[in-house]
Design an enzyme around this catalytic site. Structure first.
Site, PDB file in Angstrom:
ATOM      1  N   LYS A 116      32.841  33.528 -76.247  1.00  0.00           N
ATOM      2  CA  LYS A 116      33.005  34.870 -75.679  1.00  0.00           C
ATOM      3  C   LYS A 116      33.474  35.881 -76.729  1.00  0.00           C
ATOM      4  CE  LYS A 116      33.968  33.270 -70.932  1.00  0.00           C
ATOM      5  NZ  LYS A 116      34.934  33.330 -69.799  1.00  0.00           N
TER       6      LYS A 116
ATOM      7  N   PHE B  64      38.755  40.139 -60.000  1.00  0.00           N
ATOM      8  CA  PHE B  64      38.717  40.173 -61.471  1.00  0.00           C
ATOM      9  C   PHE B  64      37.341  40.559 -62.020  1.00  0.00           C
ATOM     10  CE2 PHE B  64      37.950  35.715 -60.204  1.00  0.00           C
ATOM     11  CZ  PHE B  64      36.740  35.451 -60.847  1.00  0.00           C
TER      12      PHE B  64
ATOM     13  N   THR C  35      40.292  27.192 -66.591  1.00  0.00           N
ATOM     14  CA  THR C  35      40.071  28.637 -66.735  1.00  0.00           C
ATOM     15  C   THR C  35      41.300  29.312 -67.355  1.00  0.00           C
ATOM     16  OG1 THR C  35      38.852  28.472 -64.657  1.00  0.00           O
ATOM     17  CG2 THR C  35      39.312  30.684 -65.474  1.00  0.00           C
TER      18      THR C  35
ATOM     19  N   ARG D 224      40.344  26.201 -74.988  1.00  0.00           N
ATOM     20  CA  ARG D 224      41.003  27.377 -74.386  1.00  0.00           C
ATOM     21  C   ARG D 224      42.488  27.448 -74.724  1.00  0.00           C
ATOM     22  NH1 ARG D 224      37.656  27.640 -68.670  1.00  0.00           N
ATOM     23  NH2 ARG D 224      36.172  29.218 -69.361  1.00  0.00           N
TER      24      ARG D 224
ATOM     25  N   ASN E 110      39.390  34.120 -72.307  1.00  0.00           N
ATOM     26  CA  ASN E 110      39.677  32.686 -72.429  1.00  0.00           C
ATOM     27  C   ASN E 110      38.700  31.956 -73.356  1.00  0.00           C
ATOM     28  OD1 ASN E 110      37.493  32.735 -70.765  1.00  0.00           O
ATOM     29  ND2 ASN E 110      38.444  31.720 -69.034  1.00  0.00           N
TER      30      ASN E 110
ATOM     31  N   HIS F  54      32.892  29.843 -72.363  1.00  0.00           N
ATOM     32  CA  HIS F  54      32.372  29.555 -71.027  1.00  0.00           C
ATOM     33  C   HIS F  54      31.583  28.256 -71.090  1.00  0.00           C
ATOM     34  CE1 HIS F  54      29.859  29.918 -67.376  1.00  0.00           C
ATOM     35  NE2 HIS F  54      28.879  29.518 -68.166  1.00  0.00           N
TER      36      HIS F  54
HETATM   37  P1  ATP Z   1      33.582  30.165 -67.143  1.00  0.00           P
HETATM   38  O1  ATP Z   1      32.639  30.340 -65.962  1.00  0.00           O
HETATM   39  O2  ATP Z   1      33.717  31.395 -67.998  1.00  0.00           O
HETATM   40  O3  ATP Z   1      33.364  28.906 -67.920  1.00  0.00           O
HETATM   41  P2  ATP Z   1      35.463  29.069 -65.366  1.00  0.00           P
HETATM   42  O4  ATP Z   1      34.321  28.354 -64.733  1.00  0.00           O
HETATM   43  O5  ATP Z   1      36.634  28.272 -65.831  1.00  0.00           O
HETATM   44  O6  ATP Z   1      35.039  29.963 -66.562  1.00  0.00           O
HETATM   45  P3  ATP Z   1      35.222  30.937 -63.243  1.00  0.00           P
HETATM   46  O7  ATP Z   1      35.996  30.738 -62.008  1.00  0.00           O
HETATM   47  O8  ATP Z   1      33.750  30.632 -63.279  1.00  0.00           O
HETATM   48  O9  ATP Z   1      35.986  30.174 -64.383  1.00  0.00           O
HETATM   49  O10 ATP Z   1      35.434  32.448 -63.696  1.00  0.00           O
HETATM   50  C1  ATP Z   1      34.611  33.056 -64.678  1.00  0.00           C
HETATM   51  C2  ATP Z   1      35.463  33.854 -65.636  1.00  0.00           C
HETATM   52  O11 ATP Z   1      36.098  34.911 -64.937  1.00  0.00           O
HETATM   53  C3  ATP Z   1      36.617  33.045 -66.270  1.00  0.00           C
HETATM   54  O12 ATP Z   1      36.237  32.337 -67.410  1.00  0.00           O
HETATM   55  C4  ATP Z   1      37.576  34.152 -66.615  1.00  0.00           C
HETATM   56  O13 ATP Z   1      37.179  34.806 -67.827  1.00  0.00           O
HETATM   57  C5  ATP Z   1      37.418  35.111 -65.448  1.00  0.00           C
HETATM   58  N1  ATP Z   1      38.376  34.807 -64.389  1.00  0.00           N
HETATM   59  C6  ATP Z   1      38.310  33.806 -63.498  1.00  0.00           C
HETATM   60  N2  ATP Z   1      39.349  33.812 -62.641  1.00  0.00           N
HETATM   61  C7  ATP Z   1      40.102  34.872 -63.014  1.00  0.00           C
HETATM   62  C8  ATP Z   1      41.304  35.455 -62.520  1.00  0.00           C
HETATM   63  N3  ATP Z   1      41.958  34.920 -61.478  1.00  0.00           N
HETATM   64  N4  ATP Z   1      41.780  36.544 -63.149  1.00  0.00           N
HETATM   65  C9  ATP Z   1      41.140  37.085 -64.200  1.00  0.00           C
HETATM   66  N5  ATP Z   1      39.990  36.606 -64.716  1.00  0.00           N
HETATM   67  C10 ATP Z   1      39.471  35.506 -64.140  1.00  0.00           C
HETATM   68 MG    MG Z   2      32.533  29.311 -64.167  1.00  0.00          MG
END
Ligand code: ATP
Ligand code: MG
Length: 139
Positions: free
Chosen positions: A10, A58, A92, A103, A113, A116
């Site tokens: 990212k 978010f 996450t 991460r 973070n 992805h």
């Molecule tokens: P990614 O899809 O980026 O690998 P993830 O699967 O761990 O991450 P998701 O739940 O798919 O997490 O959320 C996508 C992205 O949105 C996260 O990587 C993070 O950057 C952001 N995000 C998720 N939850 C939150 C939150 N509660 N507050 C702020 N940002 C968030």
């Molecule tokens: Mg995700």
């Protein structure tokens, strides 16, 4: 197809010159980089990529962040790639993740973070084809 996954480095990581260090960890864990490109997401692409999160609190922050700079996108291959990569990147929220995960090492906040990784075979296939429409999956 659980052996292929989409991995993104990212904008927080690319701006800090962590591309090489992160890819080194990936290769050390046995992933083969099958495709790779660097690009800056525009609003339209980011909306399409993160459409499953539309409406979440978010979401706007996420889109703003993902369009703020360059992303490195890769297709990674290894046995059980989706699950194995989720272990290597950690949760996450980088605070909750194990010390040796990408991460925890490179993440700054829950949004910024570092990386992805796809979370299911269905999403991996969709995400790979959003970035690499010509990609051929070998069974
Ligand atoms: P990614 O899809 O980026 O690998 P993830 O699967 O761990 O991450 P998701 O739940 O798919 O997490 O959320 C996508 C992205 O949105 C996260 O990587 C993070 O950057 C952001 N995000 C998720 N939850 C939150 C939150 N509660 N507050 C702020 N940002 C968030
Ligand atoms: Mg995700």
């Amino acid at each position: 197809m659980e052996d292929y996954t989409l991995f993104l480095i990212k904008p927080d990581s690319t701006v800090k010159n962590h591309i090489g260090a992160i890819l080194k960890i990936i290769e050390e864990h046995g992933f083969v980089i099958k495709e790779m490109k660097m690009f800056r997401m525009d609003r339209k692409f980011a909306d399409r990529f993160y459409e499953i999160h539309k409406g979440k609190d978010f979401y706007d922050n996420l889109i703003k962040f993902m369009t703020s700079g360059r992303t490195v996108a890769t297709v990674l291959y290894r046995k059980n790639a989706i699950n194995e990569l989720r272990k290597v990147i950690g949760k996450t929220d980088y605070h909750e993740t194990k010390p040796e995960t990408i991460r925890r090492i490179y993440g700054e906040t829950i949004t910024r973070n570092a990386v992805h990784a796809s979370d299911s075979p269905e999403n991996a296939k969709e995400e790979i084809l959003k970035v690499f429409p010509y990609f051929k999956f070998k069974e």
